[in-house]
Scaffold this active site. Structure first.
Site, PDB file in Angstrom:
ATOM      1  N   ASP A  57      49.188  31.805  70.132  1.00 39.41           N
ATOM      2  CA  ASP A  57      49.980  31.799  71.360  1.00 39.41           C
ATOM      3  C   ASP A  57      51.037  30.695  71.303  1.00 39.41           C
ATOM      4  OD1 ASP A  57      50.943  32.008  73.932  1.00 39.41           O
ATOM      5  OD2 ASP A  57      49.042  31.541  74.922  1.00 39.41           O
TER       6      ASP A  57
ATOM      7  N   GLY B  29      47.564  36.493  70.185  1.00 35.63           N
ATOM      8  CA  GLY B  29      48.596  35.758  70.887  1.00 35.63           C
ATOM      9  C   GLY B  29      48.241  35.483  72.332  1.00 35.63           C
ATOM     10  N   HIS B  30      49.257  35.530  73.199  1.00 34.18           N
ATOM     11  CA  HIS B  30      49.121  35.115  74.594  1.00 34.18           C
ATOM     12  C   HIS B  30      48.167  36.018  75.378  1.00 34.18           C
ATOM     13  CE1 HIS B  30      50.357  32.958  78.153  1.00 34.18           C
ATOM     14  NE2 HIS B  30      50.862  34.035  78.724  1.00 34.18           N
ATOM     15  N   PHE B  31      48.389  37.327  75.310  1.00 37.15           N
ATOM     16  CA  PHE B  31      47.524  38.285  76.009  1.00 37.15           C
ATOM     17  C   PHE B  31      46.430  38.756  75.042  1.00 37.15           C
ATOM     18  CE2 PHE B  31      51.201  38.556  78.849  1.00 37.15           C
ATOM     19  CZ  PHE B  31      50.597  38.648  80.089  1.00 37.15           C
TER      20      PHE B  31
END
Length: 294
Positions: A245, A271-273
């Site tokens: 992320d 990553g982020h999600f």
């Protein structure tokens, strides 16, 4: 192989409640008598991001996932009618949970859901049975290069600094948040960024989001209070974090261990999600964690 037809598939209900005069949309599944899990979404998403997690938990847990004001299907009052900020968000979520008579819960927090949920924890520390943080930050360690233009806004809420952040509300950046750091993008449902962008593109929403970027500075001011809560209350904590992320990097996840050394840390190749491509891993970790919390 045939599925076991006797095993019921949990049904998700899509409801609306009036909280402090605002219509708040939420998804709910599972028995109201079961232990509660509250799912708090991030930017620029909504409870839509939990559409797959809810039925994966609802056979044993009462799962509630609200849309924050200005997001998803909840009301989006004008900036003149509603003071958008994370303190207001925490009050709204608290009001919804009190209406539903949910007075003890595990919080699943992601991105914006983290300062919302951690404020809720400061309001009612005795109600928090545990915390699952999926890229939900509470440490300055997690505010790195990505945050530089937002930090500039915190210093000066000028037209120039606001304009510099408008690209954050474009489809390109919305999609970036889902696919950056992900090895196999075919595991990411494209409806994520299509749905999110639909709501971002509503007239007036960009200014609301810029107000929230500016208000985020108040969350950073509360980081010492959040950390004191972790340190003094030591809530059972599961950290399932996308290690790639670029918005909230892994340093933010590791920092939780300073105040709660017994927290479980799992850095995932995502990553982020992270839930979008690591649902299989996160559901397994969550069900194990929840079985020990409740």
């Amino acid at each position: 192989m045939l599925m076991n037809a006797s095993k019921a598939i949990p049904v998700t209900h899509h409801r609306t409640a009036t909280v402090d005069g605002l219509e708040i949309f939420y998804r709910e599944a599972g028995s109201a008598d079961a232990p509660a899990v509250v799912l708090l979404h991030g930017f620029p998403s909504s409870s839509h991001m939990y559409r797959n997690l809810i039925p994966a938990l609802a056979d044993q847990y009462h799962v509630i996932a609200p849309d924050l004001p200005g997001f998803g299907l909840s009301a989006m009052p004008s900036r003149e009618e509603f003071a958008y900020g994370f303190a207001a968000f925490a009050n709204i979520v608290n009001g919804l949970l009190e209406q539903l008579q949910v007075n003890r819960y595990v919080l699943y927090v992601m991105d914006y859901g983290a300062p919302t949920g951690f404020r809720l924890a400061l309001m009612h520390p005795d109600r928090v049975a545990g915390i699952v943080s999926q890229n939900g930050n509470a440490y300055e360690d997690g505010l790195q290069k990505f945050w530089d233009p937002i930090k500039a806004l915190w210093k000066d809420n000028s037209t120039e600094n606001r304009d510099a952040l408008r690209p954050f509300m474009t489809l390109e950046i919305t999609k970036f948040q889902y696919v950056d750091g992900v090895k196999d993008v075919s595991r990411i449902d494209p409806s994520n960024w299509i749905v999110d962008q639909h709501f971002l593109d509503r007239p007036g929403n960009v200014e609301i989001q810029l107000d929230l970027f500016y208000d985020y500075r108040k969350n950073v001011e509360l980081y010492p209070a959040f950390q004191k809560f972790f340190r003094e209350h030591r809530p059972p904590t599961l950290l399932v974090w996308g290690a790639n992320d670029s918005i909230f990097p892994a340093e933010g996840a590791r920092a939780f261990l300073r105040d709660n050394p017994s927290a479980e840390l799992h850095l995932l190749d995502s990553g982020h999600f992270a839930f979008e491509d690591k649902a299989d891993e996160i559901v397994r970790l969550m069900r194990d964690f929840l079985s020990r919390v409740y």
